[in-house]
Scaffold this motif. Structure first.
Motif, PDB file in Angstrom:
ATOM      1  N   PRO A  94       0.818  -1.223   0.000  1.00 21.57           N
ATOM      2  CA  PRO A  94       0.000   0.000   0.000  1.00 21.57           C
ATOM      3  C   PRO A  94       0.847   1.267   0.000  1.00 21.57           C
ATOM      4  CG  PRO A  94      -0.878  -1.592   1.566  1.00 21.57           C
ATOM      5  CD  PRO A  94       0.398  -2.168   1.047  1.00 21.57           C
ATOM      6  N   GLU A  95       2.079   1.161   0.470  1.00 23.13           N
ATOM      7  CA  GLU A  95       2.922   2.368   0.503  1.00 23.13           C
ATOM      8  C   GLU A  95       3.652   2.604  -0.812  1.00 23.13           C
ATOM      9  OE1 GLU A  95       5.182   2.730   4.185  1.00 23.13           O
ATOM     10  OE2 GLU A  95       3.929   1.103   4.977  1.00 23.13           O
ATOM     11  N   ASP A  96       3.529   1.654  -1.724  1.00 26.87           N
ATOM     12  CA  ASP A  96       4.282   1.763  -2.979  1.00 26.87           C
ATOM     13  C   ASP A  96       3.398   2.093  -4.175  1.00 26.87           C
ATOM     14  OD1 ASP A  96       6.353   0.822  -1.373  1.00 26.87           O
ATOM     15  OD2 ASP A  96       5.942  -1.258  -1.925  1.00 26.87           O
ATOM     16  N   GLU A  97       2.237   2.670  -3.923  1.00 24.09           N
ATOM     17  CA  GLU A  97       1.355   2.965  -5.056  1.00 24.09           C
ATOM     18  C   GLU A  97       2.002   4.037  -5.940  1.00 24.09           C
ATOM     19  OE1 GLU A  97      -1.079   1.084  -5.633  1.00 24.09           O
ATOM     20  OE2 GLU A  97      -1.620   0.179  -3.717  1.00 24.09           O
ATOM     21  N   GLY A  98       1.235   4.641  -6.816  1.00 22.04           N
ATOM     22  CA  GLY A  98       1.809   5.622  -7.729  1.00 22.04           C
ATOM     23  C   GLY A  98       2.136   4.952  -9.048  1.00 22.04           C
ATOM     24  N   ASP A  99       2.906   5.647  -9.872  1.00 21.12           N
ATOM     25  CA  ASP A  99       3.115   5.117 -11.227  1.00 21.12           C
ATOM     26  C   ASP A  99       4.361   4.241 -11.337  1.00 21.12           C
ATOM     27  OD1 ASP A  99       4.966   7.065 -10.852  1.00 21.12           O
ATOM     28  OD2 ASP A  99       4.564   8.143 -12.734  1.00 21.12           O
ATOM     29  N   TYR A 100       5.060   4.002 -10.195  1.00 23.53           N
ATOM     30  CA  TYR A 100       6.292   3.214 -10.293  1.00 23.53           C
ATOM     31  C   TYR A 100       6.056   1.823 -10.875  1.00 23.53           C
ATOM     32  CZ  TYR A 100      10.901   1.293  -9.349  1.00 23.53           C
ATOM     33  OH  TYR A 100      12.128   0.718  -9.503  1.00 23.53           O
ATOM     34  N   PRO A 101       5.021   1.087 -10.428  1.00 29.77           N
ATOM     35  CA  PRO A 101       4.840  -0.278 -10.956  1.00 29.77           C
ATOM     36  C   PRO A 101       4.727  -0.325 -12.478  1.00 29.77           C
ATOM     37  CG  PRO A 101       3.526   0.019  -8.981  1.00 29.77           C
ATOM     38  CD  PRO A 101       4.094   1.368  -9.319  1.00 29.77           C
ATOM     39  N   ASP A 102       4.020   0.602 -13.039  1.00 32.90           N
ATOM     40  CA  ASP A 102       3.896   0.598 -14.512  1.00 32.90           C
ATOM     41  C   ASP A 102       5.226   0.956 -15.172  1.00 32.90           C
ATOM     42  OD1 ASP A 102       1.248  -0.249 -14.632  1.00 32.90           O
ATOM     43  OD2 ASP A 102       0.529   1.777 -14.195  1.00 32.90           O
ATOM     44  N   LYS A 103       5.907   1.929 -14.575  1.00 31.83           N
ATOM     45  CA  LYS A 103       7.231   2.284 -15.091  1.00 31.83           C
ATOM     46  C   LYS A 103       8.171   1.089 -15.017  1.00 31.83           C
ATOM     47  CE  LYS A 103       8.018   7.017 -13.542  1.00 31.83           C
ATOM     48  NZ  LYS A 103       8.880   7.679 -12.588  1.00 31.83           N
ATOM     49  N   PHE A 104       8.043   0.358 -13.892  1.00 34.44           N
ATOM     50  CA  PHE A 104       8.881  -0.817 -13.655  1.00 34.44           C
ATOM     51  C   PHE A 104       8.684  -1.836 -14.764  1.00 34.44           C
ATOM     52  CE2 PHE A 104       9.029  -5.187 -11.934  1.00 34.44           C
ATOM     53  CZ  PHE A 104      10.343  -5.259 -11.477  1.00 34.44           C
ATOM     54  N   LYS A 105       7.400  -2.101 -15.055  1.00 28.58           N
ATOM     55  CA  LYS A 105       7.069  -3.099 -16.060  1.00 28.58           C
ATOM     56  C   LYS A 105       7.654  -2.694 -17.426  1.00 28.58           C
ATOM     57  CE  LYS A 105       3.064  -5.920 -17.196  1.00 28.58           C
ATOM     58  NZ  LYS A 105       1.620  -6.054 -17.085  1.00 28.58           N
ATOM     59  N   ALA A 106       7.482  -1.438 -17.740  1.00 25.64           N
ATOM     60  CA  ALA A 106       7.982  -0.944 -19.026  1.00 25.64           C
ATOM     61  C   ALA A 106       9.508  -0.996 -19.083  1.00 25.64           C
ATOM     62  CB  ALA A 106       7.485   0.485 -19.248  1.00 25.64           C
ATOM     63  N   ALA A 107      10.134  -0.621 -17.956  1.00 24.07           N
ATOM     64  CA  ALA A 107      11.603  -0.586 -17.928  1.00 24.07           C
ATOM     65  C   ALA A 107      12.191  -1.994 -18.013  1.00 24.07           C
ATOM     66  CB  ALA A 107      12.088   0.124 -16.660  1.00 24.07           C
ATOM     67  N   CYS A 108      11.478  -2.962 -17.431  1.00 21.68           N
ATOM     68  CA  CYS A 108      11.935  -4.347 -17.552  1.00 21.68           C
ATOM     69  C   CYS A 108      11.975  -4.734 -19.030  1.00 21.68           C
ATOM     70  CB  CYS A 108      11.007  -5.296 -16.797  1.00 21.68           C
ATOM     71  SG  CYS A 108      11.304  -5.336 -15.021  1.00 21.68           S
ATOM     72  N   ALA A 109      10.926  -4.372 -19.740  1.00 20.17           N
ATOM     73  CA  ALA A 109      10.855  -4.698 -21.156  1.00 20.17           C
ATOM     74  C   ALA A 109      12.003  -4.037 -21.913  1.00 20.17           C
ATOM     75  CB  ALA A 109       9.503  -4.261 -21.718  1.00 20.17           C
ATOM     76  N   GLN A 110      12.275  -2.780 -21.587  1.00 20.71           N
ATOM     77  CA  GLN A 110      13.329  -2.047 -22.294  1.00 20.71           C
ATOM     78  C   GLN A 110      14.717  -2.618 -22.018  1.00 20.71           C
ATOM     79  OE1 GLN A 110      12.744   1.994 -21.085  1.00 20.71           O
ATOM     80  NE2 GLN A 110      10.834   2.146 -22.266  1.00 20.71           N
ATOM     81  N   THR A 111      14.945  -3.071 -20.777  1.00 20.71           N
ATOM     82  CA  THR A 111      16.283  -3.530 -20.415  1.00 20.71           C
ATOM     83  C   THR A 111      16.465  -5.025 -20.651  1.00 20.71           C
ATOM     84  OG1 THR A 111      15.485  -3.721 -18.159  1.00 20.71           O
ATOM     85  CG2 THR A 111      16.771  -1.764 -18.678  1.00 20.71           C
ATOM     86  N   GLY A 112      15.374  -5.694 -21.000  1.00 27.99           N
ATOM     87  CA  GLY A 112      15.489  -7.133 -21.266  1.00 27.99           C
ATOM     88  C   GLY A 112      15.420  -7.990 -20.025  1.00 27.99           C
ATOM     89  N   VAL A 113      14.900  -7.445 -18.917  1.00 28.41           N
ATOM     90  CA  VAL A 113      14.729  -8.245 -17.710  1.00 28.41           C
ATOM     91  C   VAL A 113      13.373  -8.949 -17.793  1.00 28.41           C
ATOM     92  CG1 VAL A 113      14.477  -8.196 -15.190  1.00 28.41           C
ATOM     93  CG2 VAL A 113      16.144  -6.697 -16.312  1.00 28.41           C
TER      94      VAL A 113
END
Lengths: 588, 417
Positions: A94-113
């Motif tokens: 609950p303390e980690d809401e915001g747009d980070y999770p979506d950014k995370f998902k996208a960044a994983c795709a970009q970096t190949g993780v």
């Protein structure tokens, strides 16, 4: 002063130094590695044991993330037995809401993780103790690494390829020749910490792989390297509360990860810029912070039994960086002192992660080859470390072996299932100076009793070995057995199966030392190891662990009267370590 | 209605129960576990190292001036403790587990520890007493291959380094047992078998030299150790003695068993597996203590209650990461600082001990727990043993002396009020 010639001198016996020695030896260089204590005594042996998928850095430090995922794949091939394939979760509390999770998902795709969002039901099925208020879970290929074993196996691989590994050898000076503008590092003066003997190692190239201590080594050549020592405090829980690495899905911060490591779980970590990599004091607030943050991932973890707390120092480096250590890059840094400082024959490799140690070595040796004017390809990514045929580590492997071979009576350390034969082989098969070295070899004393039962037993077993070696009845306390040093040829170094009870069955009870062993007398071993264990428990002594420690006092004070044994005049390198670096629980 | 409910079945609780029963009281003992005697060497240590002295006390009744003012020994005095220990020794003789004392009652006896240090003890089981290093009679320390809780070579070398002539022999473990998971208690049990005794005796006979006494790990029989020792002496012709091992401790198991047998005989029930989880007080008197069992909670009513749950080790105190430190049954006031930063010193082997362990329950001259103002907490509650403030019994090596003497004093106080 005695002088030894080699092509490459590697300073530092952490994962990076061992990796460089391995890489260099495989490329055919005559190589010597020197480490002032045991392998992994520094940061390598003091981290939480995460094999990074790169997920942690996809948003903040994508270059580091790419390095991590590439090396993650390589190490699963080269060092499979040093890795438990736990997988990893990034969870949104609950303390980690915001747009980070979506950014995370996208960044994983970009970096190949590789990253897959899991249904919550599936995540909770796999990790039932997770906070039920978690709203999203992403799965990544994190793992749990045994950095002790991996570094020892790497060192053995280096040795098999011809390198010489000298532990308990401290660099006290660098040999610099030439005048202004044409200076060249041509070797180092080294002290054998066991014998006290000094000698010179001359080398065509000196690689500074001393991690958080890199600035101190560079200074010996008059070069300024500003390492940013980022202290991280970790807390080991008595229970393996998760079987998967669990990360908070947010920008990296304090206490946002739990790593299952063998039978325990480690909560990590803080990141505090410190002036010096030693001493590593642990303050009550740091432990409290880990527990409070741990509660957000696994509610109630703060009330579970804590085994130990320790601190490691990240060797962060960023040219010209003045900010907080948390914000410094995790990417590796190779300093070419020829280009940077006009000093030839000297490279510093720092920054990076345990996960990227092989890449760091490759980068370093590519540069070394270039400067030495030779072209030799890197072979480490395609070469497996000794012991790899055992496959990935799994939690039950020791228990399985102990039960299969009826080794129960032979258990010297019941917490970590270390048998007498494993201990004896660890003494025989790599240089051993203190009981703490055997801990890194076998996990002796790392469980709930923190040395309560096994310290006496290990000392008894080793003393018996010393006695068998001397072959004399009724002798006074044994003297230190002379260690092997650089001019007496390669040491025995065979660590691939030290962790396996099944590879150490039917061993004779009476075993002699080898010439390579240089263990001090029994009473000093006992005293030093108990003190070193004490150092790591004082920050977390309450509840059950305090009761455990009182039992350890009953054993060593009341039953053994070990505090009134005849004291040795000598000191071991472990004495030297705890004397200036003891944490009494309350900080400075 | 019980006259006395003793909470705790360690040496303190068992001693108190026996003394109270002998005084004609109706007594019961409840305990969470088996008591910590199973962990100790089961000697009776009175004062080995009056903190912070690192030097062994030759005379256990001296050197007390350096102990904290609140130390229970100051209140008892040497004469009274001596009398209590005489009474305890008489019990052990009657129980068939005789304890011996130095011929000079003002001297500690030095006995070998499992690592070969000299332990300063006041009373010891006869089985251990012949290990007295005062005579310097040479020792053959015998151990067994694969017995992981006893290392004869280490022991012998340390004894020799301190002027006690000693050498060692390692016998095959097969002499004792072929179990794959033997601990010291299993090994002792195996030696209750006369055939094993003979085999061991023959092996020792061929190893011992004239003039030597033989020190063995304290595994010489669980139920029949006097017979085992006689058999070994008969075969070898040498004096035999036991040396404590790493825990679990056979001498401690024997002492617990002997005391419990005696309690049985005098009609005192010892109920283990009974963790106190609550209590009720009316005004300043405790009415009952509630325990948890697998089936249901049980309320134990009594006129008087004696708390003998031990310190941190016995489980009498608990603590948490916030620095809270509490007494687990009655939440009694404690002298312990509620700040973890003040609990420890940097050295594990600090001769002054770890400060937290000499804190605990403060009592008045009648051995009744009191608060910070010296006011009695409950008028029918007494306390004795390891939970008392002012002593660090493990550091001082006063563990059993303190347990026995405070247990007897508390019982005397509650019977004479």
């Amino acid at each position: 002063m005695k002088q030894i010639e080699t092509e490459l001198l590697v300073i530092g016996g952490g994962s990076t130094g061992a990796g460089v020695a391995w890489d260099a030896a495989l490329r055919g260089f005559r190589t010597i590695l020197v480490e002032r204590r045991d392998l992994t005594h520094g940061t390598t042996g003091r981290y939480h044991g995460l094999l990074h998928s790169g997920g942690r850095y996809v948003v903040k430090d994508p270059r580091s993330a790419v390095e991590c995922i590439e090396e993650n794949r390589v190490l699963r091939y080269t060092h499979a037995h040093c890795i438990e394939d736990t997988g990893g979760f990034f969870v949104v509390t609950p303390e980690d809401e915001g747009d980070y999770p979506d950014k995370f998902k996208a960044a994983c795709a970009q970096t190949g993780v590789p990253c897959q969002e899991l249904p919550l039901k599936e995540a909770f099925r796999r990790e039932p103790l997770l906070n039920r208020r978690i709203s999203r879970v992403f799965e990544v290929p994190d793992g749990a690494a045994d950095s002790f074993l991996a570094t020892h196996a790497t060192a053995q691989a280096a040795q098999l390829a011809g390198a010489t590994i000298l532990i308990y050898h401290e660099v006290v000076g660098l040999l610099v020749e030439g005048g202004d503008g044409d200076r060249r590092v041509v070797g180092a003066q080294v002290t054998d910490k066991v014998t006290g003997e000094d000698f010179i190692i001359r080398a065509a190239m000196v690689i500074n792989a001393s991690g958080a201590w890199a600035g101190k080594i560079a200074q010996l050549a008059g070069i300024e390297v500003k390492v940013i020592p980022g202290k991280g405090v970790m807390v080991a829980m008595n229970h393996r509360v998760v079987n998967t690495v669990v990360n908070r899905c947010k920008m990296p911060a304090d206490g946002d990860i739990i790593v299952p490591a063998h039978t325990v779980a480690v909560i990590g970590t803080t990141d505090e810029k410190v002036a010096d990599p030693e001493p590593l004091r642990i303050h009550p607030w740091e432990v409290q912070l880990m527990l409070d943050e741990g509660d957000k991932l696994v509610p109630g973890i703060s009330k579970a039994r804590v085994l130990r707390a320790w601190a490691g120092v990240r060797p962060l480096y960023q040219e010209g960086f003045t900010g907080q250590s948390r914000d410094a890059t995790r990417a590796l840094t190779l300093l070419d002192h020829q280009a940077r400082d006009g000093v030839r024959g000297f490279l510093t490799i720092t920054g990076g992660k345990w996960t990227t140690f092989r890449l760091m070595a490759e980068t370093t040796m590519d540069m070394a080859c270039k400067q030495l004017g030779t072209e030799r390809p890197c072979l480490t990514a395609k070469t497996q470390a000794p012991g790899v045929e055992q496959g990935h580590y799994w939690l039950g492997h020791r228990l399985h072996a102990v039960e299969e071979h009826h080794l129960q009576s032979d258990l010297i350390c019941e917490c970590e299932l270390v048998t007498r034969a494993m201990l004896q082989q660890a003494v025989l098969k790599n240089p051993t100076v203190t009981l703490d070295d055997l801990r890194r070899d076998t996990r002796l004393g790392m469980g709930p009793c923190q040395g309560g039962f096994c310290t006496y037993r290990a000392v008894g077993v080793i003393h018996q070995m010393q006695h068998e070696t001397q072959g004399a009845a009724n002798q006074a306390m044994p003297t230190t057995i002379q260690p092997t040093n650089a001019d007496t040829g390669p040491q025995i170094w065979d660590v691939a199966h030290l962790q396996s009870p099944a590879h150490n069955v039917d061993a004779p009870h009476r075993v002699k030392m080898t010439a390579g062993a240089s263990l001090a007398d029994a009473n000093l071993l006992l005293h030093d190891f108990l003190q070193e264990r004490w150092r790591g428990v004082t920050p977390i002594l309450w509840g059950q662990q305090l009761k455990q420690e009182r039992l350890d006092e009953l054993i060593y004070l009341s039953v053994m009267n070990a505090d009134h044994l005849p004291r040795s005049e000598s000191q071991s390198p472990l004495t030297d370590f705890w004397q200036f670096d003891t944490t009494p629980g309350a900080g400075e | 209605m019980l006259d006395l409910l003793v909470i705790g079945a360690g040496l303190t609780g068992l001693t108190a129960a026996l003394r109270a029963a002998e005084s004609g009281l109706k007594v019961k003992v409840i305990a969470k576990g088996l008591g910590s005697l199973h962990w100790s060497a089961a000697t009776v240590d009175v004062m080995g190292y009056p903190a912070p002295s690192p030097v062994a006390a030759k005379n256990p009744w001296e050197g007390w001036q350096s102990l904290p003012a609140a130390h229970p020994y100051h209140r008892l005095g040497a004469k009274r403790i001596k009398a209590d220990l005489d009474a305890f020794q008489a019990w052990t003789v009657a129980l068939g587990l005789p304890y011996a004392a130095n011929a000079d009652p003002d001297r500690n006896t030095l006995l070998p520890s499992p690592v070969g240090a000299f332990r300063p003890v006041y009373l010891a089981p006869k089985a251990q007493f012949a290990g007295d290093v005062a005579s310097r009679q040479p020792m053959l320390i015998a151990g067994f291959d694969g017995v992981r809780d006893f290392y004869p070579q280490l022991l012998a070398d340390n004894l020799a380094a301190q002027g006690q002539p000693a050498r060692s022999v390692l016998l095959p473990q097969i002499t004792l047992t072929d179990r794959h998971d033997a601990n010291t208690v299993h090994l002792a049990e195996a030696l209750d078998d006369p055939a094993r005794q003979t085999a061991l005796g023959v092996a020792l006979k061929s190893a011992v030299q004239p003039g030597e006494r033989i020190g063995l790990p304290a595994i010489l029989g669980l139920r029949a150790h006097t017979q085992v020792m006689e058999a070994l002496t008969r075969i070898t012709g040498a004096t035999i003695f036991e040396i404590p091992t790493l825990t679990p401790s056979v001498p401690g198991v024997r002492l617990t068993a002997a005391l419990r047998t005696r309690l049985d005989q005098v009609g005192v029930r010892v109920e283990a597996g009974m963790e106190a989880i609550g209590f009720n007080a009316t005004g300043d008197a405790i009415e009952w203590v509630e325990t948890s069992t697998s089936s249901r909670p049980i309320r134990h009513r009594a006129r008087n209650f004696l708390l003998a749950t031990g310190g941190v080790l016995g489980g009498g105190f608990s603590s948490d990461h916030t620095g809270r430190f509490w007494e687990v049954v009655f939440q009694l006031p404690l002298t312990t600082p509620q700040d973890r930063g003040q609990w420890f010193r940097p050295q594990f082997f600090d001769p002054a001990g770890q400060p937290v362990f000499s804190t605990g329950v403060a009592v008045n001259e009648r051995w009744q727990p009191v608060d910070a103002d010296g006011k009695i907490v409950y008028r029918n509650l007494w306390a004795a043993g390891g939970l008392l403030a002012g002593a660090d019994p493990i550091q001082e090596r006063s563990l059993e002396g303190l347990a026995i003497s405070t247990a007897m004093a508390a019982v005397e106080s509650l019977t004479t009020r």
